[in-house]
Design an enzyme around this catalytic site. Sequence first.
Site, PDB file in Angstrom:
ATOM      1  N   GLY A 195       0.516   0.710  38.202  1.00  0.00           N
ATOM      2  CA  GLY A 195       1.588  -0.111  37.653  1.00  0.00           C
ATOM      3  C   GLY A 195       1.789   0.252  36.196  1.00  0.00           C
ATOM      4  CB  CYS A 196       2.694  -1.796  33.272  1.00  0.00           C
ATOM      5  SG  CYS A 196       2.923  -1.624  31.496  1.00  0.00           S
ATOM      6  CG  PHE A 197       1.963   3.817  31.033  1.00  0.00           C
ATOM      7  CD1 PHE A 197       2.503   2.978  30.079  1.00  0.00           C
ATOM      8  CD2 PHE A 197       2.641   4.994  31.318  1.00  0.00           C
ATOM      9  CE1 PHE A 197       3.669   3.281  29.410  1.00  0.00           C
ATOM     10  CE2 PHE A 197       3.816   5.323  30.652  1.00  0.00           C
ATOM     11  CZ  PHE A 197       4.334   4.455  29.698  1.00  0.00           C
ATOM     12  CD1 TRP A 198       2.430   0.407  27.473  1.00  0.00           C
ATOM     13  CD2 TRP A 198       3.277  -1.656  27.593  1.00  0.00           C
ATOM     14  NE1 TRP A 198       3.671   0.437  26.896  1.00  0.00           N
ATOM     15  CE2 TRP A 198       4.211  -0.812  26.951  1.00  0.00           C
ATOM     16  CE3 TRP A 198       3.601  -2.995  27.781  1.00  0.00           C
ATOM     17  CZ2 TRP A 198       5.436  -1.278  26.492  1.00  0.00           C
ATOM     18  CZ3 TRP A 198       4.815  -3.452  27.319  1.00  0.00           C
ATOM     19  CH2 TRP A 198       5.716  -2.607  26.688  1.00  0.00           C
TER      20      TRP A 198
END
Length: 176
Positions: free
Chosen positions: A11-14
């Site tokens: 999902g979101c790499f952050w």
Amino acid sequence: MKTEKATFAGGCFWCMVKPFDTLPGIESVVSGYTGGDLPNPTYEQVCSNRTGHVEAVQITFQPDIFPYEKLLDVFWTQIDPTDAGGQFFDRGSSYQTAIFVHSEEQRQAAEKSKRELDLSGRFSKPVAVEIRDAKPFYPAEAHHQDYYKKNPGHYNRYNVGSGRAAFIEKNWGDQL
């Protein structure tokens, strides 16, 4: 000291950098894009869901200190492995989960780990994470790197607001 690469889409790499960033034997965790065919894609291009890329992290690690199998254990505890449509608030193909393997040994370890999770009964739905051959990895733009350090307030609000933090605590709290 010998190093290897591990590449995970969660999902979101952050939200995928922090869990790996301070583990022993981890040399770097880079946010970026992989899995597609367009060279050097931008964030906007990847988010269009037309490039075939997913947001991912590429980890350079020392397997003698932190083995690949332990990285897989960390990866599983950061995602909903049964969601094939993205992760939490983030939907679409660019947010799908995958393990990108760099060797036959990684493939075997990933398949074994996935099979064990599927058979564990932890989830009522099957594990939907794909195991794919590694493709070229393109680092994301500078403002996406180490986002949790550069923007801790926004990162924490996003991690909670997206539903990721609550899911992890509910489903993986005993593993953390």
